[in-house]
Design a protein around this motif. Structure first.
Motif, PDB file in Angstrom:
ATOM      1  N   ASP A 184     -18.184 -34.986  -8.431  1.00  0.00           N
ATOM      2  CA  ASP A 184     -19.453 -34.264  -8.473  1.00  0.00           C
ATOM      3  C   ASP A 184     -20.449 -34.948  -9.401  1.00  0.00           C
ATOM      4  O   ASP A 184     -21.649 -34.996  -9.121  1.00  0.00           O
ATOM      5  CB  ASP A 184     -19.235 -32.813  -8.915  1.00  0.00           C
ATOM      6  CG  ASP A 184     -18.478 -32.002  -7.882  1.00  0.00           C
ATOM      7  OD1 ASP A 184     -18.548 -32.348  -6.679  1.00  0.00           O
ATOM      8  OD2 ASP A 184     -17.824 -31.020  -8.278  1.00  0.00           O
ATOM      9  N   ASN A 205     -21.801 -37.929  -7.588  1.00  0.00           N
ATOM     10  CA  ASN A 205     -22.793 -37.502  -6.598  1.00  0.00           C
ATOM     11  C   ASN A 205     -24.131 -37.206  -7.257  1.00  0.00           C
ATOM     12  O   ASN A 205     -25.186 -37.571  -6.726  1.00  0.00           O
ATOM     13  CB  ASN A 205     -22.303 -36.275  -5.826  1.00  0.00           C
ATOM     14  CG  ASN A 205     -21.165 -36.595  -4.895  1.00  0.00           C
ATOM     15  OD1 ASN A 205     -20.983 -37.732  -4.496  1.00  0.00           O
ATOM     16  ND2 ASN A 205     -20.389 -35.582  -4.549  1.00  0.00           N
ATOM     17  N   LEU A 206     -24.107 -36.556  -8.404  1.00  0.00           N
ATOM     18  CA  LEU A 206     -25.333 -36.255  -9.135  1.00  0.00           C
ATOM     19  C   LEU A 206     -26.050 -37.540  -9.530  1.00  0.00           C
ATOM     20  O   LEU A 206     -27.275 -37.658  -9.362  1.00  0.00           O
ATOM     21  CB  LEU A 206     -25.013 -35.426 -10.382  1.00  0.00           C
ATOM     22  CG  LEU A 206     -26.184 -35.127 -11.305  1.00  0.00           C
ATOM     23  CD1 LEU A 206     -27.153 -34.167 -10.629  1.00  0.00           C
ATOM     24  CD2 LEU A 206     -25.693 -34.551 -12.615  1.00  0.00           C
ATOM     25  N   ASN A 213     -25.781 -40.498  -8.098  1.00  0.00           N
ATOM     26  CA  ASN A 213     -26.278 -41.159  -6.891  1.00  0.00           C
ATOM     27  C   ASN A 213     -27.531 -40.490  -6.352  1.00  0.00           C
ATOM     28  O   ASN A 213     -28.439 -41.153  -5.860  1.00  0.00           O
ATOM     29  CB  ASN A 213     -25.192 -41.206  -5.813  1.00  0.00           C
ATOM     30  CG  ASN A 213     -24.064 -42.144  -6.190  1.00  0.00           C
ATOM     31  OD1 ASN A 213     -24.237 -43.069  -6.972  1.00  0.00           O
ATOM     32  ND2 ASN A 213     -22.881 -41.881  -5.651  1.00  0.00           N
ATOM     33  N   GLN A 214     -27.600 -39.166  -6.422  1.00  0.00           N
ATOM     34  CA  GLN A 214     -28.771 -38.429  -5.941  1.00  0.00           C
ATOM     35  C   GLN A 214     -29.984 -38.664  -6.824  1.00  0.00           C
ATOM     36  O   GLN A 214     -31.118 -38.656  -6.356  1.00  0.00           O
ATOM     37  CB  GLN A 214     -28.481 -36.931  -5.872  1.00  0.00           C
ATOM     38  CG  GLN A 214     -27.522 -36.554  -4.783  1.00  0.00           C
ATOM     39  CD  GLN A 214     -27.124 -35.082  -4.863  1.00  0.00           C
ATOM     40  OE1 GLN A 214     -27.574 -34.350  -5.741  1.00  0.00           O
ATOM     41  NE2 GLN A 214     -26.268 -34.665  -3.942  1.00  0.00           N
ATOM     42  N   SER A 215     -29.754 -38.878  -8.123  1.00  0.00           N
ATOM     43  CA  SER A 215     -30.877 -39.021  -9.051  1.00  0.00           C
ATOM     44  C   SER A 215     -31.469 -40.428  -9.042  1.00  0.00           C
ATOM     45  O   SER A 215     -32.551 -40.629  -9.538  1.00  0.00           O
ATOM     46  CB  SER A 215     -30.448 -38.649 -10.468  1.00  0.00           C
ATOM     47  OG  SER A 215     -29.509 -39.580 -10.939  1.00  0.00           O
ATOM     48  N   THR A 250     -33.384 -43.410  -7.520  1.00  0.00           N
ATOM     49  CA  THR A 250     -34.385 -43.572  -6.463  1.00  0.00           C
ATOM     50  C   THR A 250     -34.234 -44.954  -5.854  1.00  0.00           C
ATOM     51  O   THR A 250     -34.084 -45.946  -6.570  1.00  0.00           O
ATOM     52  CB  THR A 250     -35.808 -43.409  -7.021  1.00  0.00           C
ATOM     53  OG1 THR A 250     -35.982 -44.344  -8.086  1.00  0.00           O
ATOM     54  CG2 THR A 250     -36.043 -42.003  -7.515  1.00  0.00           C
TER      55      THR A 250
END
Length: 91
Positions: free
Chosen positions: A79, A82-83, A85-87, A89
């Motif tokens: 998790d 994932n955080l 990777n999402q943050s 840009t």
């Protein structure tokens, strides 16, 4: 109790097969072993270089999933990845 005797050659073959099997299991499970690890608040704060209050906000806003046992919160490494990777840009 029974005593069973086998030839040393047969024993070595069994041993080699077991070692091959052990290597295959390690190769298959090697990557997921770390991803299934759980970290506590302090470890996550240190890893992400954030304050405990920011981490609390992430929990409150549903940004970072967690599990709680008693009063202690735990986070899956997957998790957290994932955080991160999402943050990031894309360039």
């Amino acid at each position: 109790m029974d005593i069973i005797a086998i030839e040393s050659k047969t024993f070595e073959q069994i041993k080699e097969r077991f070692e091959d099997f052990s290597r295959q299991v390690k190769n298959l499970c090697g990557d997921s072993r770390d991803r299934d690890k759980w970290l506590d608040n302090d470890e996550v704060c240190e890893l992400l270089q954030m304050s405990r209050r920011t981490l609390q906000s992430y929990r409150d806003n549903g940004i970072l999933p967690y599990s709680q046992i008693g009063r202690k919160c735990y986070y899956k490494v997957a998790d957290i990845e994932n955080l991160i990777n999402q943050s990031q840009t894309p360039k």
